[in-house]
Structures are given as structure tokens and as C-alpha cells.
Scaffold this motif. Structure first.
Motif, PDB file in Angstrom:
ATOM      1  N   PHE A 132       0.830  -1.206   0.000  1.00 29.84           N
ATOM      2  CA  PHE A 132       0.000   0.000   0.000  1.00 29.84           C
ATOM      3  C   PHE A 132       0.863   1.253   0.000  1.00 29.84           C
ATOM      4  O   PHE A 132       0.650   2.162  -0.783  1.00 29.84           O
ATOM      5  N   HIS A 133       1.822   1.283   0.912  1.00 24.75           N
ATOM      6  CA  HIS A 133       2.613   2.497   1.056  1.00 24.75           C
ATOM      7  C   HIS A 133       3.389   2.799  -0.221  1.00 24.75           C
ATOM      8  O   HIS A 133       3.418   3.939  -0.686  1.00 24.75           O
ATOM      9  N   THR A 134       4.006   1.784  -0.802  1.00 23.80           N
ATOM     10  CA  THR A 134       4.755   1.986  -2.041  1.00 23.80           C
ATOM     11  C   THR A 134       3.833   2.443  -3.159  1.00 23.80           C
ATOM     12  O   THR A 134       4.138   3.387  -3.893  1.00 23.80           O
ATOM     13  N   GLN A 135       2.691   1.783  -3.293  1.00 26.01           N
ATOM     14  CA  GLN A 135       1.738   2.117  -4.355  1.00 26.01           C
ATOM     15  C   GLN A 135       1.183   3.535  -4.172  1.00 26.01           C
ATOM     16  O   GLN A 135       1.176   4.335  -5.098  1.00 26.01           O
ATOM     17  N   CYS A 136       0.747   3.836  -2.971  1.00 25.21           N
ATOM     18  CA  CYS A 136       0.154   5.150  -2.703  1.00 25.21           C
ATOM     19  C   CYS A 136       1.179   6.262  -2.889  1.00 25.21           C
ATOM     20  O   CYS A 136       0.913   7.269  -3.553  1.00 25.21           O
ATOM     21  N   MET A 137       2.345   6.086  -2.287  1.00 27.67           N
ATOM     22  CA  MET A 137       3.342   7.156  -2.328  1.00 27.67           C
ATOM     23  C   MET A 137       3.870   7.395  -3.736  1.00 27.67           C
ATOM     24  O   MET A 137       4.133   8.537  -4.107  1.00 27.67           O
ATOM     25  N   SER A 138       3.995   6.346  -4.552  1.00 28.51           N
ATOM     26  CA  SER A 138       4.483   6.574  -5.913  1.00 28.51           C
ATOM     27  C   SER A 138       3.462   7.366  -6.721  1.00 28.51           C
ATOM     28  O   SER A 138       3.830   8.277  -7.465  1.00 28.51           O
ATOM     29  N   CYS A 139       2.180   7.082  -6.552  1.00 28.53           N
ATOM     30  CA  CYS A 139       1.150   7.862  -7.254  1.00 28.53           C
ATOM     31  C   CYS A 139       1.087   9.292  -6.707  1.00 28.53           C
ATOM     32  O   CYS A 139       0.972  10.243  -7.474  1.00 28.53           O
TER      33      CYS A 139
END
Length: 158
Positions: A132-139
Motif C-alpha cells: 500500500f505504502h509503495t503504491q500510494c506514495m508513488s502515485c
């Protein structure tokens, strides 16, 4: 004296009919889930699918990778558990509609319990919170959402 029970009886009957109708005709499930509550050590995050799909124009596949031969995207926890523990190992195969999904992590479709050396390398599969954190932060970084050290509490509850 008996006439005063008629309105009470009618009100109770209407309430019972309304309750029965609610059970017999439940509301349909929305095409896009409304929201998901993500519990984590940084503070609970309420993720609203509708905001991200309708307001920001994201597609389900932008986060869910692909549909893996299913009618709708898999819940994130199907592949990204809270922990790769015995509970996940025993239950995760029930999350998939067919064996096509097995090949995302396994060399062959498992037919029974796996020996330790035949299990996927979970070091390379992010846990749910990491995914989640990787996905959210990259967007957020790429598309102008809240990003950076001082933006955590924009999404995370204190």
C-alpha cells in the motif's frame, strides 16, 4: 378499549414488513467499492475508491495490477498479507477463482502442502502495508497528491 390496539398492530406490522423486505431484497453491491479502512502503525487510513476512480481518473488495474482471470480485481490481502504466517498459508488459496493466479507466486500449481524449499520467496513479495505504502506514495509523488515528510497525516489518522 380494543380499538387502541389497532394502530399499534398496524405500526408493528409495517415495521415487520419493512424489516423482511430489507433482508429479502438487499441493496446491490456497488461496482466500485466505496471505501476501505487500512489499519497500520502509522495511523488508520480510510481509502476511498470512488474519489480515486471518479475524481482522479484511476482505473482498478492501476492498483490491482490485473484481474488474474477473475470478474473483478482481487482484494489486496489475497496476495499481500498482513504477515506470511501459517494462517495466510492455509487460507489464501480460497481467495482465487481459478488456478491461474497460483502461477504469479508458485512455479507450478500446488496440489497439497508445500515443503519449505518449494514455497515462494516471500522476501520479494511485499506485505500489505509495504505494498500500500509503495503504491500510494508513488502515485502521490508522480501525480501531485500529498507527498513528503509533512504530509503523512493528510491520509493517516493520528
Amino acid at each position: 378499549m380494543k380499538n387502541r390496539y389497532i394502530p399499534i398492530t398496524l405500526i408493528v406490522a409495517v415495521c415487520l414488513i419493512a424489516a423482511a423486505a430489507g433482508f429479502l431484497f438487499p441493496p446491490s453491491e456497488p461496482e466500485t467499492p466505496v471505501r476501505v479502512v487500512l489499519d497500520n502503525s502509522g495511523g488508520r487510513v480510510i481509502f476511498t475508491h470512488v474519489t480515486h476512480t471518479e475524481d482522479f481518473g484511476y482505473e482498478c488495474s492501476d492498483c490491482h495490477h490485473d484481474e488474474i482471470g477473475q470478474d473483478k480485481p482481487l482484494p489486496c490481502g489475497s496476495c499481500h498479507p498482513k504477515a506470511f504466517d501459517e494462517k495466510f498459508r492455509k487460507a489464501h488459496q480460497k481467495n482465487f477463482a481459478n488456478t491461474e493466479a497460483c502461477l504469479r507466486c508458485h512455479e507450478n500449481v500446488p496440489t497439497g502442502p508445500l515443503a519449505e524449499e518449494d514455497r515462494p520467496d516471500t522476501e520479494n513479495i511485499p506485505l500489505r502495508s509495504e505494498a500500500f505504502h509503495t503504491q500510494c506514495m508513488s502515485c502521490h509523488e508522480n501525480d501531485g497528491g500529498p507527498y513528503g515528510e509533512n504530509s503523512c497525516y493528510t491520509c493517516h489518522a493520528r
